[in-house]
Design an enzyme around this catalytic site. Structure first.
Site, short mmCIF file in Angstrom:
data_model
loop_
_atom_site.label_atom_id
_atom_site.label_comp_id
_atom_site.label_asym_id
_atom_site.label_seq_id
_atom_site.Cartn_x
_atom_site.Cartn_y
_atom_site.Cartn_z
CG HIS A 144 14.74 -9.52 -0.52
ND1 HIS A 144 15.54 -9.15 -1.78
CD2 HIS A 144 13.33 -9.56 -1.31
CE1 HIS A 144 14.74 -9.37 -2.75
NE2 HIS A 144 13.63 -9.62 -2.50
CD GLU A 145 10.46 -11.10 0.47
OE1 GLU A 145 9.46 -10.49 0.00
OE2 GLU A 145 11.33 -11.79 -0.28
CG HIS A 158 9.63 -6.71 -2.40
ND1 HIS A 158 9.99 -6.37 -3.65
CD2 HIS A 158 10.37 -7.77 -2.50
CE1 HIS A 158 10.62 -7.15 -4.33
NE2 HIS A 158 10.77 -8.27 -3.67
CG HIS A 172 8.48 -0.20 -4.34
ND1 HIS A 172 8.56 -1.09 -5.51
CD2 HIS A 172 8.37 1.06 -4.95
CE1 HIS A 172 8.47 -0.35 -6.46
NE2 HIS A 172 8.44 0.89 -6.11
ZN LIG Z 1 12.19 -9.70 -3.84
#
Ligand SMILES: [Zn+2]
Length: 713
Positions: free
Chosen positions: A497-498, A501, A504
């Site tokens: 998940h991290e 980011h 991105h």
């Molecule tokens: Zn998040």
């Protein structure tokens, strides 16, 4: 979760008194300060080997002063406003402030100490004032507005046009367009809102503490583990009480309800939770909730919107409350049908045990837990040896990114870090060019904030010639020296998940820092991170990293299958309780300004009925009177964003599955059309162009397991 330090920091806007302290005098700032000049390290990485705690405050204060001068120079420029002399100059302003602030945010989140805490408290109101000084500068707004009016005739490129629209909207959103008397009225409402929000938080904290379940009868806690009972005894001791205390968590359902086998205890604990802030007296929040809803509607009217949600969603991907409502309405039948089926499974279990009662909310988790145990009981001790941290990072997280985007990683031991646990990797693009720096700070420390997050030390920007420097922070248990760090599958998912980011941020390719990377609306920002989670259980990735740390043997298929299956357990309940909370949020925030004060309980009952979410055994995840996200935090009319981003990530992953899965071609397409684009285009357009259609909720229902037949008893 994602935090971000960007050109325009929004700091905690609570009115803090600026008491005089030893910090409250000008501090020396000169060439000896490591922030004085841009970092000469690779990627302009923060020179943590030279930064002392005492360097931050003078650098940030000098940075604010410098940016205010830069803003003054833009606003007072005698030349007529142009895109270059206004917007490009705005984007170039605040570089000292940004580099000091980015490092400061990073260390205060992950490596706090009393001195940094003092500086943080001291700076909070000053940072809020700094942001106001920019957005309430009427001369600056006049120039922004002048260019906005002529934007069509200026022949700007698409990203520059987006920048003009972004700034203009942000100024207008803050009230820059109002008459002086309306500005005063807005300021008053803002002040009242800030006070009420602060009061709500204070009262809720006290109410939650007071509503803990207290007993002197150990038998009432039957079913809890020895560790849970010891924790309850300790909690009582800390409060100087005899017996046992089960403190409340912020959600409606309480973790101990899974195991408490006395039904009367379950009911009492649940009712304490449900009524926590409605018990009369000083900590009742009902009057605050009523007034905040009304006040926000009045504020929206002043700013030219029919209701608060319309104002709040104006710059989001969903754009209007109607779009968010339509999206949620479409999820309701699938979610509630599954929840109803789950309820009858549970009722059947209750009946089979001849318990002789009707399922109530306080029974749900107790019986669901029995079903879960019987069907998928997973022993963490059996699973963890297959998830060793380095292996998950390099052969899972990095591997998936290499397969998709062609990027590779090499560890750099020469980049200074703020604490020795932090590891740094240079990220190399498919063509061999440097792309980014990635810092990983994975282990729990006492001076680290809870949870996991991503942010930037340096934002990518072609205008400023800056490549991204990003970091992930997690809170995994640190092993003893020489021992491997073994993770749960939940931890593994958090890492993916991290890193979503982080991708991105690292794949960002924007001209302007304000529009770069993760600087996107709230209902979009969790899309790349949640999308990246899917690769954790994707077979070709999973089999590449899920190997025993000692033997290298792959995880047995039966164990892997349990992990997969347990992911869709109890999802009717889980989705319904979130939908109910998200609908409460939206119903409160679509009230028109003319509505009289509402009585929260009656309003809530009517709102749940109206939205077809009034299931007797499935209460909302948060009740109006303890919904801290929307009354105490910044999620008013924003709770739907969690579900919205889930729609996008499942929809996008479905596209990958339909187009060959984990391939460079698929990854590159997503990278060039979405991930690299930050906020440089309207997000709904960006997504539609990539997908070739509007996002659909079907994949979300599928990945939650709601399209398959209900689980049988
Ligand atoms: Zn998040």
């Amino acid at each position: 979760m994602l935090s971000r330090s960007g050109i325009l920091i929004t700091a905690c806007a609570l009115a803090l008194g600026c008491s005089a302290s030893t910090l409250d005098k000008p501090m020396d700032f000169g060439p000896n300060n490591p922030f004085y000049a841009p970092s000469t390290l690779p990627f302009h990485a923060p020179p943590f080997d030279r930064i002392k705690d005492s360097d931050y405050q003078p650098a940030i204060e000098a940075g604010m002063a410098e940016q205010r001068q830069e803003i003054r120079a833009i606003a007072d420029n005698p030349a007529p406003p142009t895109f270059e002399n206004t917007f490009v100059e705005l984007e170039k302003s605040g570089q000292l402030f940004n580099r000091a602030m980015a490092a400061f945010s990073g260390v205060t989140g992950a490596n706090l100490n009393p001195e940094l805490q003092r500086v943080q408290d001291y700076l909070a109101p000053r940072l809020a004032a700094h942001s106001d000084a920019i957005y309430l500068d009427s001369r600056l707004f006049q120039r922004v507005a002048a260019i906005y009016q002529q934007r069509e005739s200026l022949k700007l490129d698409a990203e520059s046009l987006r920048l003009v629209e972004f700034y203009y909207k942000k100024f207008v959103h803050s009230g820059a367009n109002l008459s002086d008397s309306d500005k005063d009225a807005l300021k008053k409402l803002n002040e009242e809102e800030s006070t009420l929000t602060n009061d709500f938080t204070t009262r809720l904290l006290a109410a939650t503490k007071d509503a803990a379940y207290v007993t002197t009868d150990k038998g009432a806690l039957a079913g809890l583990t020895d560790a849970q009972i010891s924790a309850a005894a300790l909690a009582a001791k800390e409060r100087k009480l005899d017996g046992y205390v089960v403190p409340l968590q912020n959600t409606t359902q309480q973790p101990d309800l899974d195991l408490l086998n006395q039904r009367s205890t379950r009911q009492a604990l649940f009712e304490n939770s449900w009524n926590r802030a409605e018990r009369g007296g000083a900590n009742d929040t009902r009057d605050i909730v009523s007034r905040l809803a009304q006040l926000r509607a009045q504020k929206a009217k002043l700013l030219g919107f029919p209701n608060y949600a319309a104002w709040k969603l104006d710059d989001q991907m969903a754009k209007t409350p109607e779009a968010a409502l339509k999206f949620m309405d479409a999820l309701v039948p699938g979610a509630t049908a599954r929840a109803t089926a789950e309820a009858s499974d549970i009722q059947a279990l209750i009946d089979s045990q001849k318990a002789g009662f009707k399922l109530e909310p306080w029974d749900w988790n107790f019986y669901a837990e029995q079903v879960r145990k019987a069907k998928y009981d997973m022993d963490e001790a059996q699973i963890k040896p297959y998830f060793e941290l380095n292996n998950v990072l390099e052969n899972g997280v990095f591997y998936a990114a290499s397969q998709l985007y062609g990027i590779t990683f090499k560890e750099r031991k020469d980049i200074p870090v703020y604490t020795p646990d932090v590891r740094v990797f240079e990220v190399v693009d498919a063509d061999g060019q440097p792309l980014a720096l990635f810092y990983g700070d994975f282990f729990k420390r006492d001076n680290k904030r809870g949870g996991a997050w991503m942010s930037n030390f340096v934002d990518q920007s072609r205008l400023l010639g800056a490549l991204p420097v990003v970091y992930n922070v997690c809170n995994f248990s640190k092993p003893a020296p020489g021992e491997p760090a073994l993770l749960s599958f939940h931890d593994v998912t958090t890492m993916f998940h991290e890193f979503g980011h982080a991708l991105h941020g690292m794949l960002a390719d924007s001209q302007y820092p304000t529009l770069s990377g993760t600087a996107v609306p709230r209902d979009f920002v969790e899309f790349p991170s949640q999308f990246n989670e899917h690769w954790a259980s994707y077979p070709a990735v999973f089999s590449h990293y899920a190997k025993h740390y000692k033997t290298g043997a792959p995880m047995p298929a039966e164990l892997a299958e349990k992990i997969k299956k347990s992911a869709t357990f109890n999802q009717g309940y889980a989705l319904t309780e979130i939908l109910a909370a998200a609908q409460l949020d939206m119903q409160w925030h679509t009230l028109p300004s003319s509505t009289p004060l509402q009585e929260p309980d009656a309003f809530e009952t009517a709102a749940l009925k109206k939205t077809h979410l009034a299931l007797s055994a499935v209460p909302p995840r948060y009740r109006s009177t303890y919904f801290a996200h929307i009354w105490g935090g910044d999620y008013g009319a924003g709770y739907y964003a969690y579900l919205w981003a889930e729609m996008l990530d499942d929809d996008a992953f479905q596209w990958f599955e339909d187009h060959g899965g984990l391939t460079r071609a698929n990854g590159d397409r997503l990278r060039h059309m979405v991930l690299s684009r930050g906020n440089t285009e309207d997000l709904a357009n960006l997504y539609r162009e990539w997908l070739g259609a509007e996002p659909s909720i079907e994949p979300m229902l599928k990945y939650r397991g709601l399209l398959e037949p209900a689980i049988s008893k």
